[in-house]
Each structure stands twice: as C-alpha cells, then as structure tokens.
Design a protein around this motif. Sequence first.
Motif, PDB file in Angstrom:
ATOM      1  N   LEU A 155      90.890  37.010  63.542  1.00 49.81           N
ATOM      2  CA  LEU A 155      91.725  36.545  64.641  1.00 49.81           C
ATOM      3  C   LEU A 155      90.796  36.300  65.824  1.00 49.81           C
ATOM      4  CD1 LEU A 155      94.712  36.110  65.487  1.00 49.81           C
ATOM      5  CD2 LEU A 155      94.702  38.486  66.282  1.00 49.81           C
ATOM      6  N   GLU A 156      90.825  35.072  66.356  1.00 53.64           N
ATOM      7  CA  GLU A 156      89.937  34.751  67.470  1.00 53.64           C
ATOM      8  C   GLU A 156      90.589  33.748  68.409  1.00 53.64           C
ATOM      9  OE1 GLU A 156      86.686  31.594  66.415  1.00 53.64           O
ATOM     10  OE2 GLU A 156      86.993  32.857  64.648  1.00 53.64           O
ATOM     11  N   LEU A 157      90.010  33.659  69.607  1.00 56.25           N
ATOM     12  CA  LEU A 157      90.488  32.671  70.568  1.00 56.25           C
ATOM     13  C   LEU A 157      90.201  31.267  70.052  1.00 56.25           C
ATOM     14  CD1 LEU A 157      89.495  33.958  74.115  1.00 56.25           C
ATOM     15  CD2 LEU A 157      91.772  33.686  73.166  1.00 56.25           C
ATOM     16  N   PHE A 158      91.144  30.382  70.255  1.00 56.94           N
ATOM     17  CA  PHE A 158      90.976  28.973  69.904  1.00 56.94           C
ATOM     18  C   PHE A 158      89.961  28.375  70.857  1.00 56.94           C
ATOM     19  CE2 PHE A 158      92.369  24.498  70.322  1.00 56.94           C
ATOM     20  CZ  PHE A 158      92.151  24.108  69.009  1.00 56.94           C
ATOM     21  N   GLY A 159      89.060  27.557  70.344  1.00 51.70           N
ATOM     22  CA  GLY A 159      87.942  27.045  71.127  1.00 51.70           C
ATOM     23  C   GLY A 159      88.224  25.845  72.001  1.00 51.70           C
ATOM     24  N   ASP A 160      89.455  25.430  72.166  1.00 46.85           N
ATOM     25  CA  ASP A 160      89.781  24.279  73.004  1.00 46.85           C
ATOM     26  C   ASP A 160      89.664  22.984  72.206  1.00 46.85           C
ATOM     27  OD1 ASP A 160      90.934  24.295  75.475  1.00 46.85           O
ATOM     28  OD2 ASP A 160      89.085  24.545  76.594  1.00 46.85           O
ATOM     29  N   ALA A 161      89.801  21.888  72.884  1.00 46.63           N
ATOM     30  CA  ALA A 161      89.767  20.577  72.226  1.00 46.63           C
ATOM     31  C   ALA A 161      88.344  20.262  71.765  1.00 46.63           C
ATOM     32  CB  ALA A 161      90.251  19.503  73.191  1.00 46.63           C
ATOM     33  N   PRO A 162      88.200  19.648  70.606  1.00 44.26           N
ATOM     34  CA  PRO A 162      86.853  19.293  70.136  1.00 44.26           C
ATOM     35  C   PRO A 162      86.271  18.157  70.970  1.00 44.26           C
ATOM     36  CG  PRO A 162      88.513  18.426  68.648  1.00 44.26           C
ATOM     37  CD  PRO A 162      89.236  19.276  69.654  1.00 44.26           C
ATOM     38  N   LEU A 163      84.954  18.084  70.996  1.00 44.55           N
ATOM     39  CA  LEU A 163      84.283  16.976  71.666  1.00 44.55           C
ATOM     40  C   LEU A 163      84.379  15.736  70.790  1.00 44.55           C
ATOM     41  CD1 LEU A 163      81.002  18.716  72.867  1.00 44.55           C
ATOM     42  CD2 LEU A 163      83.007  18.146  74.242  1.00 44.55           C
ATOM     43  N   SER A 164      84.600  14.619  71.403  1.00 42.49           N
ATOM     44  CA  SER A 164      84.664  13.351  70.680  1.00 42.49           C
ATOM     45  C   SER A 164      83.303  12.674  70.795  1.00 42.49           C
ATOM     46  CB  SER A 164      85.769  12.476  71.266  1.00 42.49           C
ATOM     47  OG  SER A 164      85.857  11.272  70.553  1.00 42.49           O
ATOM     48  N   LEU A 165      82.373  13.087  69.933  1.00 43.91           N
ATOM     49  CA  LEU A 165      81.001  12.582  70.033  1.00 43.91           C
ATOM     50  C   LEU A 165      80.919  11.070  69.875  1.00 43.91           C
ATOM     51  CD1 LEU A 165      79.125  15.355  68.037  1.00 43.91           C
ATOM     52  CD2 LEU A 165      79.294  15.093  70.515  1.00 43.91           C
ATOM     53  N   HIS A 166      81.741  10.501  69.003  1.00 43.98           N
ATOM     54  CA  HIS A 166      81.673   9.049  68.787  1.00 43.98           C
ATOM     55  C   HIS A 166      82.143   8.261  70.015  1.00 43.98           C
ATOM     56  CE1 HIS A 166      85.900   9.775  67.783  1.00 43.98           C
ATOM     57  NE2 HIS A 166      86.099   8.507  68.053  1.00 43.98           N
ATOM     58  N   ALA A 167      82.891   8.902  70.911  1.00 46.45           N
ATOM     59  CA  ALA A 167      83.371   8.211  72.104  1.00 46.45           C
ATOM     60  C   ALA A 167      82.436   8.409  73.306  1.00 46.45           C
ATOM     61  CB  ALA A 167      84.776   8.704  72.452  1.00 46.45           C
ATOM     62  N   MET A 168      81.398   9.221  73.148  1.00 43.13           N
ATOM     63  CA  MET A 168      80.479   9.489  74.253  1.00 43.13           C
ATOM     64  C   MET A 168      79.429   8.394  74.364  1.00 43.13           C
ATOM     65  SD  MET A 168      79.550  13.487  73.931  1.00 43.13           S
ATOM     66  CE  MET A 168      80.761  14.748  74.180  1.00 43.13           C
ATOM     67  N   THR A 169      78.948   8.246  75.574  1.00 43.86           N
ATOM     68  CA  THR A 169      77.793   7.379  75.770  1.00 43.86           C
ATOM     69  C   THR A 169      76.556   8.142  75.292  1.00 43.86           C
ATOM     70  OG1 THR A 169      77.288   8.228  77.979  1.00 43.86           O
ATOM     71  CG2 THR A 169      78.847   6.370  77.845  1.00 43.86           C
ATOM     72  N   LYS A 170      75.451   7.427  75.129  1.00 42.71           N
ATOM     73  CA  LYS A 170      74.209   8.066  74.707  1.00 42.71           C
ATOM     74  C   LYS A 170      73.788   9.137  75.725  1.00 42.71           C
ATOM     75  CE  LYS A 170      69.557   7.006  73.173  1.00 42.71           C
ATOM     76  NZ  LYS A 170      68.567   5.979  72.916  1.00 42.71           N
ATOM     77  N   GLU A 171      73.976   8.858  76.983  1.00 43.09           N
ATOM     78  CA  GLU A 171      73.600   9.802  78.036  1.00 43.09           C
ATOM     79  C   GLU A 171      74.478  11.060  77.976  1.00 43.09           C
ATOM     80  OE1 GLU A 171      74.165   6.469  78.651  1.00 43.09           O
ATOM     81  OE2 GLU A 171      72.042   5.977  78.760  1.00 43.09           O
ATOM     82  N   GLN A 172      75.789  10.883  77.767  1.00 45.44           N
ATOM     83  CA  GLN A 172      76.683  12.037  77.667  1.00 45.44           C
ATOM     84  C   GLN A 172      76.324  12.906  76.454  1.00 45.44           C
ATOM     85  OE1 GLN A 172      80.287   9.697  77.578  1.00 45.44           O
ATOM     86  NE2 GLN A 172      80.905  10.419  79.623  1.00 45.44           N
ATOM     87  N   ALA A 173      76.069  12.266  75.320  1.00 43.33           N
ATOM     88  CA  ALA A 173      75.700  13.001  74.115  1.00 43.33           C
ATOM     89  C   ALA A 173      74.378  13.731  74.312  1.00 43.33           C
ATOM     90  CB  ALA A 173      75.619  12.056  72.919  1.00 43.33           C
ATOM     91  N   SER A 174      73.457  13.091  74.989  1.00 47.29           N
ATOM     92  CA  SER A 174      72.174  13.723  75.276  1.00 47.29           C
ATOM     93  C   SER A 174      72.361  14.953  76.158  1.00 47.29           C
ATOM     94  CB  SER A 174      71.247  12.726  75.961  1.00 47.29           C
ATOM     95  OG  SER A 174      70.024  13.326  76.288  1.00 47.29           O
ATOM     96  N   GLN A 175      73.237  14.859  77.144  1.00 44.80           N
ATOM     97  CA  GLN A 175      73.498  15.993  78.034  1.00 44.80           C
ATOM     98  C   GLN A 175      74.136  17.151  77.265  1.00 44.80           C
ATOM     99  OE1 GLN A 175      72.385  16.523  81.068  1.00 44.80           O
ATOM    100  NE2 GLN A 175      73.328  18.541  81.035  1.00 44.80           N
TER     101      GLN A 175
END
Length: 134
Positions: free
Chosen positions: A67-87
């Motif tokens: 039993l654990e805390l839910f980790g929130d919404a997943p990151l949408s890597l395919h929708a990120m810019t290259k700079e966002q993914a790099s960060q």
Amino acid sequence: MSKDGHELVLRIPKEVAYGKPVLFDYDALMAEYAATKLYYQSVNHAVQGAAPDFYQFYVSADFTYTLELFGDAPLSLHAMTKEQASQVGVQVGEIYRKTDQIRHDVEGLGYLIWTDDKKLQGSLNGDLHTVRIM
C-alpha cells in the motif's frame, strides 16, 4: 482508497502471471518489499517528495499486499520539447546522485535477500563504500 486526502495504491500479487502459477515465497517477497521501502526512504532523505512517503506492506501465505501513495499524473515525455525532456533528465540525475550518497545500513552488497534473523541484507559480503572498481 485515500489517506489524509492523498490517493493510495493497493497492490496484491497475482496468483498466475504469464500463464504460470506464482508460488508464494516469503523471503523473496519480504526482500522485494523491504528493499522498496528502504529505497523510497533513501530517496526522500536525499530529496524530500521525490518518492512516495507512505509505503506499507504485509506478507503472509494467506494474504500479501503493498500500500503506497499514488505518484500523481505521469509525465508525457512524447509531448515535451527537447529542452523540457533534458531538464527532467537533469532533475532525475540529481535525485540519483543525492540518493547514492545516503547510507542505508544494509549489511553486504549485491542482490538483496531477506532472512528473519538479519532482515534485509546483501547477498555478498563487503561494504559498497569501500569497494574499489578497477
């Protein structure tokens, strides 16, 4: 299910996986779940909030769960810019570097195992912080 306004995730091991029965192995489940709890604690010690801060487990032949805390919404890597993914990569790398510095007080190193007398321990003798890699 929720606790203190936060969503929880209940996981119960399957009885059949990939078409084959999953046999109950107390020591293997204890090693897996205790290692996960230690990992979450270590990550949060390094960077508060980087891992779930609530994790409980119970292991018996009759009923086993985590039993654990839910980790929130997943990151949408395919929708990120290259700079966002790099960060994101930089942030994750920083979490790993800081977590690597946390002393965990588990004896030994290598694959983690569970025994009732020593609890969670490494399958090999030695101290990770004194091992020299050539």
